[in-house]
Design a protein around this motif. Structure first.
Motif, PDB file in Angstrom:
ATOM      1  N   LYS A 113      15.377  42.982 123.751  1.00  0.00           N
ATOM      2  CA  LYS A 113      15.613  41.725 124.468  1.00  0.00           C
ATOM      3  C   LYS A 113      15.229  41.849 125.932  1.00  0.00           C
ATOM      4  N   ALA A 114      15.652  42.943 126.568  1.00  0.00           N
ATOM      5  CA  ALA A 114      15.318  43.154 127.977  1.00  0.00           C
ATOM      6  C   ALA A 114      13.817  43.302 128.171  1.00  0.00           C
ATOM      7  N   GLU A 115      13.137  43.977 127.237  1.00  0.00           N
ATOM      8  CA  GLU A 115      11.693  44.180 127.348  1.00  0.00           C
ATOM      9  C   GLU A 115      10.938  42.857 127.203  1.00  0.00           C
ATOM     10  N   PHE A 116      11.346  42.027 126.236  1.00  0.00           N
ATOM     11  CA  PHE A 116      10.681  40.736 126.058  1.00  0.00           C
ATOM     12  C   PHE A 116      10.877  39.837 127.281  1.00  0.00           C
ATOM     13  N   LYS A 117      12.082  39.836 127.839  1.00  0.00           N
ATOM     14  CA  LYS A 117      12.355  38.986 128.995  1.00  0.00           C
ATOM     15  C   LYS A 117      11.589  39.464 130.221  1.00  0.00           C
ATOM     16  N   GLN A 121       6.612  35.607 129.145  1.00  0.00           N
ATOM     17  CA  GLN A 121       7.113  34.343 129.668  1.00  0.00           C
ATOM     18  C   GLN A 121       6.624  33.223 128.763  1.00  0.00           C
ATOM     19  N   GLY A 122       7.087  32.014 129.031  1.00  0.00           N
ATOM     20  CA  GLY A 122       6.619  30.867 128.270  1.00  0.00           C
ATOM     21  C   GLY A 122       5.170  30.549 128.615  1.00  0.00           C
ATOM     22  N   MET A 147       0.992  34.432 128.789  1.00  0.00           N
ATOM     23  CA  MET A 147       2.169  34.813 128.021  1.00  0.00           C
ATOM     24  C   MET A 147       2.836  36.054 128.598  1.00  0.00           C
ATOM     25  N   PHE A 148       2.230  36.645 129.629  1.00  0.00           N
ATOM     26  CA  PHE A 148       2.801  37.810 130.278  1.00  0.00           C
ATOM     27  C   PHE A 148       3.316  37.414 131.648  1.00  0.00           C
ATOM     28  N   LYS A 149       4.556  37.789 131.919  1.00  0.00           N
ATOM     29  CA  LYS A 149       5.166  37.402 133.184  1.00  0.00           C
ATOM     30  C   LYS A 149       4.516  38.116 134.361  1.00  0.00           C
ATOM     31  N   ASN A 150       4.234  39.401 134.219  1.00  0.00           N
ATOM     32  CA  ASN A 150       3.685  40.196 135.305  1.00  0.00           C
ATOM     33  C   ASN A 150       2.249  40.572 134.981  1.00  0.00           C
TER      34      ASN A 150
END
Length: 231
Positions: A113-117, A121-122, A147-150
């Protein structure tokens, strides 16, 4: 989902796809047998070895959910001469969840869960299309966001974080039963940074040699022709 038509030429649609729940069970066992014959002593020796049984079944199975999805679309027709469509799609990739893992398996659901968050990202995707008749049909499709936050995070291999499409097409009605379609698609992929190769000091864990980070972007041109016969 629902689609409404407030007036004859206008259509508006909206849909929500709930996460899909998956449960994956697996069972595994492997063994090996060797038979050796000694010519000098004329003796036969048989050795057998096997792995423990692995049964990830029932409450001891893999369970996870897919991301939720929201879709919205609107289209307007100009009689029999033209059509304009705009579609929007939102996917919550950061909402992927691992609900259960087999006993003794790491990482645990909380770590997933922590890794996906952290890593996802949306995403937002926009598709816009225009079609005119009897002029050649033209369709444009555009998609943006990531789809990647960073995007600066690097991986051992490149991962696509943004894809853009531009498409165009022309169709000909050769007769009442035969249609010829030509389509062109321009695809641009942007990928996360990655190292081609590297080595690490065992004692310190520091990089010993490295190629540095590569930043890759690729383009593709696709052309398709379809000859359609209606019976």
């Amino acid at each position: 989902g629902v689609t409404v038509r407030p007036i004859e030429s206008l259509r508006i649609g909206v849909a929500f796809h709930t996460p899909t729940y998956y449960s994956l069970e697996r069972s595994y066992y492997g063994d090996i047998t060797t038979q050796m014959y000694n010519n000098a002593t004329e003796k036969t020796e048989i050795n057998q070895d096997g792995t423990p049984y692995q049964d990830d079944m029932g409450s001891n199975s893999w369970c996870f959910t897919s991301p939720a999805r929201l879709l919205f679309g609107i289209s307007y027709t100009f009689g029999n001469f033209g059509l304009i469509t705009v579609d929007y799609e939102r996917d919550w990739y950061n909402g992927i969840r691992v609900k259960n893992t087999p006993d003794g398996f790491e990482p645990y659901p909380e770590e997933y869960k922590a890794e996906f968050k952290q890593a996802f990202q949306g995403t937002n995707t926009i598709r816009a299309g225009v079609e005119f008749k009897p002029l050649p049909t033209i369709a444009l499709r555009v998609g943006t966001d990531s789809m990647f936050k960073n995007r600066e995070h690097y991986y051992d291999s490149p991962l696509t974080y943004e894809t853009r499409y531009i498409t165009a097409g022309v169709g000909f009605n050769l007769s009442r039963y035969v249609t010829l379609d030509l389509a062109y698609q321009n695809v641009t992929d942007k990928q996360t940074k990655y190292r081609l190769f590297y080595s690490i000091e065992n004692a310190t864990g520091d990089f010993f040699t490295t190629t540095g980070l590569f930043d890759t972007k690729s383009k593709r041109h696709n052309v398709a022709m379809s000859l359609i016969f209606r019976f």
